[in-house]
Structure formats: structure tokens, C-alpha cells
Write an enzyme that holds these catalytic residues in place. Structure first.
Site: not given
Length: 621
Positions: A2, A27, A74, A100-101, A494, A498, A501, A517, A616
Site C-alpha cells: 500500500c 503500488r 490493497w 502497510n504490512g 517474461e 507481461k 499482467e 510434449h 508494484k
């Protein structure tokens, strides 16, 4: 995960708080709020959704004051509702808290406080902190002149509450009866104090402070800051009062705006030639045909004695570590293992004494990566970092490391940090290679490729218009496959990440030969396969894999070297990028994949810089 802001001084707090929260939007968050002291209590304005919603609420209910706190949340404990939005009040409204946390033992404390008569109005763990501080404050003896004692009773009350918490926190506390003081504290979640002229700021990272002050103090774990307009006092849980060090903030307001681009992500994609140039600046030693690093804090003899390297990270940083594995094993002939930090922190792998550990991170605050680093240090290994943020927790706790110098990355989906990480790891591979077996001429050839890399990345960025055309044709597809081999396999992973996301399309990355396979069962006319196939030792093998997809009616988007007519005859869509040495190919290959994800997300109307459910800096487990 957050955002926190706080202000105390002679100016109106709300302007900075709202501006700071906007700069912290990257964030990730789902609600926001502000609080300022008022006669007899606090005035709060909170809103679910974006900062614009909070701004509209503030226009209806203006807040004014010379001290205040703000937060973007968040959701962890409890959904995104007005009741769960910060700031939270404690006791009878004696304190206001943003946090935060994650507090792991919040339920036990909540049960105890409810037994004492405290009433909870949210599902959050943060409200527990607010009530607990209020409870501890009641137990402090009254002091006639609080300011003369540096507000010690307030600090003692906060410390008494913190000692009962298990978990992580970055928090700022306001007091109803002492509106001339703010208290900030951290353990595992970053907080930065900005020092102004008769004013102080608090933020969870540097971006809100740019343009307001260039003097900052990084709070360390178990430190608590007592702030008034005129003073800053830092206290450590175990050491008492400590002398704080003021550092210079090397960040301008222009570094944290979009600079004319539609989105931060697009801006950062196009900043990559410069960010890669910054990563290599001063680190290429032409006299010795090697790379050089000033912050590893180990001698060449100690580094040469390493028999194994362990790279660890999360998400995009983990993909960069996979690229580094190929680079270091190829150039240095040194065994490399890559571990998810979230797994490494709980594993007990057999590591020899001659193993070097590198934690790879953009923010330097990722909870899992920090925990893995600490575990490796606890076991006596040299634990180093590849990190972008100066003064971050991982940068401070590592035994040494390498800064990316990529500049602030605001977009949630990492772009320039990934290519800078891969560039730094390539230089690290060169360094270890020259220590072990690479000759001078090989070293100079590799340096030449590294020096040419920024211009080649600029060339790859020239594909943007072509990629936008391709994106428009495939934006409605629901599944993508990304395929590459050797160095380009991590780039495929990657690229798939992207797309997931920011466009919310299902995408998977595979080694191209693994398609037959099992995953080839997914191929149909509405499932594009994105092949990374620049010229190299396995080019013909990848061409055969393309044939397998085409034989089953699957559309193929091929990323190839400039002038590749063979691939153009077979693929449905071709994106040409400059040629480079194989160990640098992922850095060029990923550019059109970043652009493809971006343009598809825009075509689908997605919020590119603030994708749903993501943050983020992942500072919770």
C-alpha cells in the site's frame, strides 16, 4: 503493498497528501483515505476505488490542517469497503493510524481488546494497531510538558504496542490530544522521512517527496521517528536514541510523471536505451577486458573461489535470474541455480560454503526476497543483491551488491528493470568469465556487444507501430503461447507474464521443443503462438517447431533478426529486431513482447499502469 504519506509543518497538509497518494497509485490499491486532527477528534475522508473518487469526496468535504496522514490500501484483511479503508481510529478516537504490512497475531490481540470493551468497526489488522496504541497510551503516566520530553510518553506507548505485534509494519500515527506531533515506525515495510524547512514529510517510498524536499532519512527496521514541524528524533527499539543520517534525494518531480507518454509503462519501455546505458556506465573496463563493480565487497580471490551461484527473486526478477543462469554458465562455466525466493525462504537446500547468493529485486522491498536473503545470511553465505532502489531494505541488508541505476519504475508491470537486470547479470557473467577462463579477446568482443546494446534496443523500439498493428488483429484472443529456446526461453516466460499482467489474457511460456510434449493440444486458429527466434545455434530447431504449429492451423507471430526471409515465408506476422550475441538476445527479444502486451491492453481498454489485483512492491507474503 500500500501507500503511506504524512505531513507536519506550517503549510496545508491536504495538498501534499493527495499529491503523494497520486504518486503512489502505481503500488496498487483499492481504496484510499486521509485524516487530519480537528477539535475534539479527527476528520476523515475515505473512498473505495481510485484517488479520483477520494478527490471528489474531498471537494464535497474539504479537509484543512497543518498535519495529516493518508493511505492507499490493497486489500488483505477484509474486502475493499469504506469501513476497511485507512486511516483507522483507535479507542475513543484518541489515535489515527495508517499501516502497510501484515500483523500475523492480530486476531489474538483483537479478541483480548474486545474483551476489554474495545469496539471494532472493520475487518482489518490495522484497526487492531490503532486500538492497541490507544490502550497503551492510557497506561502511560501523565506528563505536564510533553514537548520538553521529546514526546517520550507517546513514543513509549507506540513502542509498547509494537512489541506485542508479530508481522511487518510501516505505520504513521496521529494523536488527537497532541496534533503537533507525528510518529512513524517500521519493521519490514519501508518508510522514508523527508526533511524540509520547518516541516517534515513521511512516505512509503521516495516518489511523493520529489519536488517537495531533496533531504531524506531512511528509517531502518525497529526504528521509530518522532516528528514535529521543527524536529526529528529517531529511536531504535534496542539502542534508544540514534543519530539519523540525512541523505540527498536524487529524484526530480519530472522523474515521476509521464513525460508526455500515455502511460508510465510506455514511457519506461522507451527509456530502456538510457536505462541500459546507465547500467553499464563506468562498469566496462577496456584495459582489463572485463566488467568492474564497486559494491560487491569481496576480493577477486574470494569471488574466484565461488564454485556455485544461487540466484533468487520473484516474478519478473525470477525471469531475469533465469537469463542470468544461461549467461553465467555460458560465459563463466560456473554452476548456477535459480530459486523462487518464496520457496527458498522455507526450503533447506544443501549449499556448499563456496556458494554465492544473489537476490534480484527492483524495489528492494519484496518480502519473500528479503526473507530469502536473510535466511541465506543466517546460514553464513555471502548474500549479495542486484537492486534498483538505493536505500531499500534489501540494498541495506545485503553484504554487497550492484545497483541497476534504471531510475524510478512506476508502471506495475516491470519493463526497464528487467532489461537492466539482464544487462547487469551479463556483466557479472563477463566478470566471472574473465576471472576463470575467458581470454582477453573474448572479453573485448563481449564488451563491444554490451556497448552496442543501447542503440540496438532503440532499434527494437522502432517496431512499436508494427507491433500495434499486430496487437489490433489479435487483441480478442483469449490464450497466447510464448515459445523460445535457450537464452530466449526466459524471455518467453517474461513476455507471457507481461500479457497476463496488464491485458488479463491467459498466456503461457514454454521452451519451444516442449510443445509436442503436451501444450500443442492447446493450438487452434484462435490461439496465437509467439516465437522468439533470432538467429543462433538452435534457429533451425525452432523453425521445425514453427512448422508443427502451422500444421495444426495455429497463427504464428515471429520475433526474428532483421532480414530473416526464411521465417517471413512461414510466420503469419514477423517482427524484426537487430542481431546481437546470443547471451544478449533476451534483452532485445523482450522489447516487442513488452510492446505487444502494452498495445493489446490498450486495445482492450485495460488500465495499463494499474492492473487489477496487482501491486508494484509486494511487501506482504
Amino acid at each position: 503493498m500500500c501507500g503511506i504519506v504524512g505531513y507536519i509543518g506550517s503549510n496545508d497538509a491536504t495538498e501534499f497528501l493527495l499529491s503523494g497518494l497520486r504518486r503512489l497509485e502505481y503500488r496498487g490499491y483499492d481504496s484510499a483515505g486521509l485524516a487530519v486532527p480537528a477539535p475534539g477528534g479527527f476528520r476523515r475522508v475515505r473512498a473505495v476505488g481510485r484517488i479520483d473518487e477520494l478527490d471528489r469526496e474531498l471537494q464535497q468535504t474539504p479537509l484543512a490542517g497543518n498535519v495529516g496522514i493518508g493511505h492507499t490500501r490493497w486489500a488483505t484483511h477484509g474486502p475493499a469497503t469504506l469501513e476497511n479503508a485507512h486511516p483507522h481510529l483507535g479507542g475513543d478516537g484518541a489515535v489515527a493510524v495508517v499501516h502497510n504490512g501484515v500483523i500475523e497475531n492480530f486476531q489474538a490481540i483483537k479478541d483480548r481488546l474486545e474483551g476489554q470493551g474495545y469496539v471494532f468497526r472493520s475487518a482489518t489488522d490495522t484497526e487492531v494497531i490503532a486500538h492497541l496504541i490507544s490502550d497503551c497510551l492510557k497506561r502511560q503516566p501523565p506528563v505536564s510538558d510533553m514537548a520538553a520530553n521529546h514526546y517520550e510518553p507517546l513514543a513509549l506507548a507506540v513502542q509498547a504496542a509494537l512489541l506485542q505485534l508479530q508481522g511487518t509494519y510501516g505505520l504513521v500515527v496521529l494523536f488527537r490530544d497532541w496534533p503537533e506531533v507525528l510518529i512513524a515506525a517500521r519493521l519490514g515495510s519501508p518508510l522514508i522521512v523527508g526533511v524540509g524547512s520547518r516541516e517534515h514529510y513521511v512516505a512509503s517510498d521516495c516518489s511523493p517527496l520529489a519536488g517537495y524536499t531533496d533531504r531524506i532519512v531512511y528509517l531502518a527496521d525497529n526504528e521509530l521517528a518522532v516528528l514535529s514541524a521543527d524536529s526529528l528524533r529517531v529511536v531504535h527499539r534496542d539502542q534508544g536514541h540514534v543519530r539519523h543520517r540525512i541523505k540527498v534525494l536524487d529524484l526530480a518531480a519530472g522523474d515521476v510523471d509521464r513525460g508526455g507518454y500515455a502511460h508510465f509503462m510506455l514511457k519506461e519501455i522507451f527509456e530502456q536505451p538510457e536505462s541500459i546505458r546507465n547500467a553499464t556506465r563506468g562498469r566496462l573496463d577496456l584495459d582489463a577486458a572485463t566488467a568492474k563493480f564497486g559494491g560487491l565487497n569481496l576480493t577477486a580471490r574470494q569471488l574466484r573461489g565461488a564454485k556455485r551461484i544461487l540466484l533468487t527473486g520473484c516474478g519478473t526478477s525470477w525471469h531475469a535470474a533465469l537469463v542470468g543462469e544461461y549467461q553465467i554458465e555460458t560465459l563463466a562455466r560456473l554452476s548456477v541455480e535459480v530459486e523462487y525466493a518464496s520457496e527458498l525462504r522455507y526450503r533447506n537446500p544443501p549449499l556448499d560454503d563456496d556458494t554465492l547468493v544473489f537476490a534480484i529485486t527492483q524495489s528492494g522491498e519484496t518480502a519473500d526476497t528479503l526473507a530469502a536473503l536473510r535466511e541465506m545470511k543466517r546460514k553464513g553465505h555471502h548474500a549479495l543483491a542486484v537492486c534498483n532502489v538505493v536505500g531499500s531494505t534489501i540494498a541495506n541488508e545485503a553484504d554487497g551488491g550492484i545497483y541497476l541505476h534504471a531510475g524510478p519504475e512506476i508502471g506495475v508491470a516491470s519493463t526497464k528493470a528487467f532489461t537492466s537486470q539482464c544487462t547487469v547479470l551479463a556483466m557479472l557473467a563477463l566478470y566471472f568469465g574473465r576471472l576463470r577462463h575467458l581470454g582477453f579477446d573474448d572479453g573485448m568482443r563481449i564488451i563491444g556487444e554490451l556497448q552496442a546494446l543501447p542503440d540496438k534496443v532503440a532499434g527494437a523500439l522502432g517496431t512499436s507501430a508494427r507491433v500495434q498493428e499486430i496487437a489490433a488483429r489479435y487483441a480478442d484472443c483469449q490464450t497466447f503461447l510464448y515459445l523460445g529456446r535457450q537464452f530466449n526461453f526466459p524471455a518467453a516466460l517474461e513476455g507471457a507474464l507481461k500479457l497476463k499482467e496488464i491485458s488479463y489474457i491467459h498466456a503461457e511460456g514454454y521452451p519451444a521443443a516442449e510443445m509436442k510434449h503436451g501444450p500443442i493440444a492447446l493450438v487452434d486458429e484462435r490461439t496465437p503462438s509467439v516465437f522468439l527466434m533470432p538467429r543462433g545455434p538452435v534457429y533451425d530447431k525452432v523453425m521445425a517447431n514453427v512448422q508443427e504449429i502451422k500444421a495444426r492451423g495455429g497463427p504464428v507471430i515471429a520475433v526474428v533478426c532483421e532480414g530473416d526471409r526464411d521465417a517471413a515465408r512461414l510466420a503469419d506476422e514477423v517482427i524484426e529486431i537487430p542481431a546481437t550475441d546470443e547471451f544478449l538476445q533476451p534483452i532485445l527479444s523482450i522489447i516487442p513482447l513488452q510492446l505487444l502486451a502494452y498495445h493489446i491492453a490498450v486495445a482492450r481498454g485495460c488500465d495499463v499502469d494499474k492492473p487489477r489485483n496487482l501491486a508494484k512492491s509486494v511487501t506482504v507474503e
